[in-house]
Design a protein around this motif. Structure first.
Motif, short mmCIF file in Angstrom:
data_model
loop_
_atom_site.label_atom_id
_atom_site.label_comp_id
_atom_site.label_asym_id
_atom_site.label_seq_id
_atom_site.Cartn_x
_atom_site.Cartn_y
_atom_site.Cartn_z
N ALA A 102 0.83 -1.21 0.00
CA ALA A 102 0.00 0.00 0.00
C ALA A 102 0.86 1.25 0.00
O ALA A 102 2.00 1.24 0.45
N SER A 103 0.29 2.32 -0.53
CA SER A 103 0.95 3.63 -0.54
C SER A 103 0.00 4.69 -0.02
O SER A 103 -1.16 4.74 -0.43
N LEU A 104 0.50 5.50 0.89
CA LEU A 104 -0.26 6.64 1.41
C LEU A 104 0.24 7.89 0.72
O LEU A 104 1.45 8.05 0.52
N ILE A 105 -0.68 8.79 0.37
CA ILE A 105 -0.28 10.07 -0.22
C ILE A 105 -0.80 11.16 0.70
O ILE A 105 -2.02 11.39 0.78
N ALA A 106 0.13 11.79 1.41
CA ALA A 106 -0.25 12.78 2.42
C ALA A 106 0.80 13.88 2.47
O ALA A 106 1.99 13.59 2.58
N GLU A 107 0.36 15.12 2.41
CA GLU A 107 1.30 16.24 2.55
C GLU A 107 1.68 16.43 4.01
O GLU A 107 2.78 16.85 4.33
N LYS A 108 0.76 16.13 4.90
CA LYS A 108 0.97 16.20 6.34
C LYS A 108 0.08 15.18 7.00
O LYS A 108 -0.94 14.80 6.40
N PRO A 109 0.42 14.71 8.18
CA PRO A 109 1.67 14.90 8.93
C PRO A 109 2.77 14.01 8.37
O PRO A 109 2.55 13.32 7.38
N LYS A 110 3.93 14.01 9.01
CA LYS A 110 5.02 13.11 8.62
C LYS A 110 4.60 11.68 8.94
O LYS A 110 4.25 11.36 10.07
N ILE A 111 4.60 10.82 7.92
CA ILE A 111 4.11 9.45 8.08
C ILE A 111 5.24 8.48 8.46
O ILE A 111 5.05 7.55 9.24
N ALA A 112 6.43 8.71 7.89
CA ALA A 112 7.52 7.73 7.99
C ALA A 112 7.77 7.22 9.42
O ALA A 112 7.96 6.02 9.62
N LEU B 240 -1.53 -11.44 8.82
CA LEU B 240 -0.32 -11.56 8.01
C LEU B 240 0.92 -11.26 8.84
O LEU B 240 0.86 -10.41 9.74
N PRO B 241 2.05 -11.92 8.53
CA PRO B 241 3.30 -11.48 9.15
C PRO B 241 3.64 -10.06 8.68
O PRO B 241 3.27 -9.68 7.55
N VAL B 242 4.34 -9.33 9.52
CA VAL B 242 4.71 -7.95 9.17
C VAL B 242 5.50 -7.89 7.87
O VAL B 242 5.34 -6.96 7.08
N ASP B 243 6.30 -8.92 7.60
CA ASP B 243 7.12 -8.87 6.38
C ASP B 243 6.32 -9.23 5.11
O ASP B 243 6.90 -9.34 4.03
N CYS B 244 5.01 -9.39 5.26
CA CYS B 244 4.14 -9.57 4.09
C CYS B 244 3.27 -8.34 3.87
O CYS B 244 2.29 -8.38 3.10
N ILE B 245 3.60 -7.26 4.56
CA ILE B 245 2.86 -6.01 4.41
C ILE B 245 3.84 -4.91 3.99
O ILE B 245 4.72 -4.52 4.76
N GLY B 246 3.68 -4.43 2.77
CA GLY B 246 4.48 -3.32 2.27
C GLY B 246 3.71 -2.03 2.52
O GLY B 246 2.50 -1.98 2.35
N LEU B 247 4.43 -1.01 2.94
CA LEU B 247 3.76 0.26 3.23
C LEU B 247 4.73 1.41 2.95
O LEU B 247 5.85 1.41 3.47
N LYS B 248 4.31 2.33 2.09
CA LYS B 248 5.13 3.49 1.76
C LYS B 248 4.29 4.75 1.94
O LYS B 248 3.06 4.68 1.86
N ALA C 260 -5.02 6.88 -0.39
CA ALA C 260 -4.24 5.64 -0.28
C ALA C 260 -4.58 4.71 -1.44
O ALA C 260 -5.73 4.65 -1.89
N HIS C 261 -3.56 4.01 -1.90
CA HIS C 261 -3.71 2.94 -2.88
C HIS C 261 -3.24 1.65 -2.21
O HIS C 261 -2.29 1.67 -1.42
N ALA C 262 -3.87 0.55 -2.57
CA ALA C 262 -3.42 -0.75 -2.04
C ALA C 262 -3.61 -1.83 -3.09
O ALA C 262 -4.57 -1.80 -3.87
N VAL C 263 -2.70 -2.77 -3.10
CA VAL C 263 -2.88 -4.00 -3.88
C VAL C 263 -2.64 -5.16 -2.92
O VAL C 263 -2.00 -5.01 -1.86
#
Ligand code: MG
Length: 160
Positions: free
Chosen positions: A99-109, A125-133, A151-154
């Motif tokens: 998944a990808s989040l698109i946000a100008e604010k707040p800081k997500i990282a 799911l195990p954490v290593d089966c979840i991608g997140l940017k 947000a987009h997710a596949v």
């Protein structure tokens, strides 16, 4: 033979003052949040729609209508758990989510790890089966001006 199915989901909610901000099941310390009937967690909604789409089921609005008073301000992790149960009842199990989040604010990282942990708990799911940017929209359009978060997710699911 295992059947593999891909799903895609997208969601966007307006940012407004005085609402709690919840993304990926994590509450942010802000004085603004996303407008919506539930907790308006657009990342979790996009993931729900990806999972439902992979199973060729109707979208999140069909299962959780925004006219249902019982869903007012509901934690979207509850909805995600119900979606996973819905898939499990059709013999589908989850393989991975990206998944990808698109946000100008707040800081997500700084919160990505906590969000992954919350989503792992809800999906099984195990954490290593979840991608997140997370990315900003470089100041472009309503998302770039901080008026909304999208947000987009596949996902991939499988069935024996
Ligand atoms: Mg939504």
């Amino acid at each position: 033979m295992t059947q593999l199915r891909i799903g895609h989901g997208y969601d966007i909610h307006r940012l407004v003052p005085g609402r709690p901000l919840v993304l990926g099941g994590v509450r942010f310390a802000t004085d603004y949040g996303l407008e919506g009937h539930s907790d308006a967690d657009c990342l979790t909604h996009a993931i729900c729609d990806a999972l439902l789409g992979a199973a060729a089921l109707p979208d999140i609005g069909h299962f959780f209508p925004n006219t249902d008073p019982a869903l007012r301000n509901i934690d979207s992790q509850v909805l995600l758990r119900r979606v996973v149960a819905e898939l499990a009842s059709r013999q589908f199990s989850l393989v991975n989510i990206d998944a990808s989040l698109i946000a100008e604010k707040p800081k997500i990282a700084p919160h990505l790890a906590a969000m992954k942990a919350a989503l792992a708990a809800s999906t099984g799911l195990p954490v290593d089966c979840i991608g997140l940017k997370a990315t900003t929209n470089e100041g472009i359009d309503e998302i770039g001006r901080g008026l909304a978060i999208a947000a987009h997710a596949v996902c991939l699911i499988s069935r024996p």
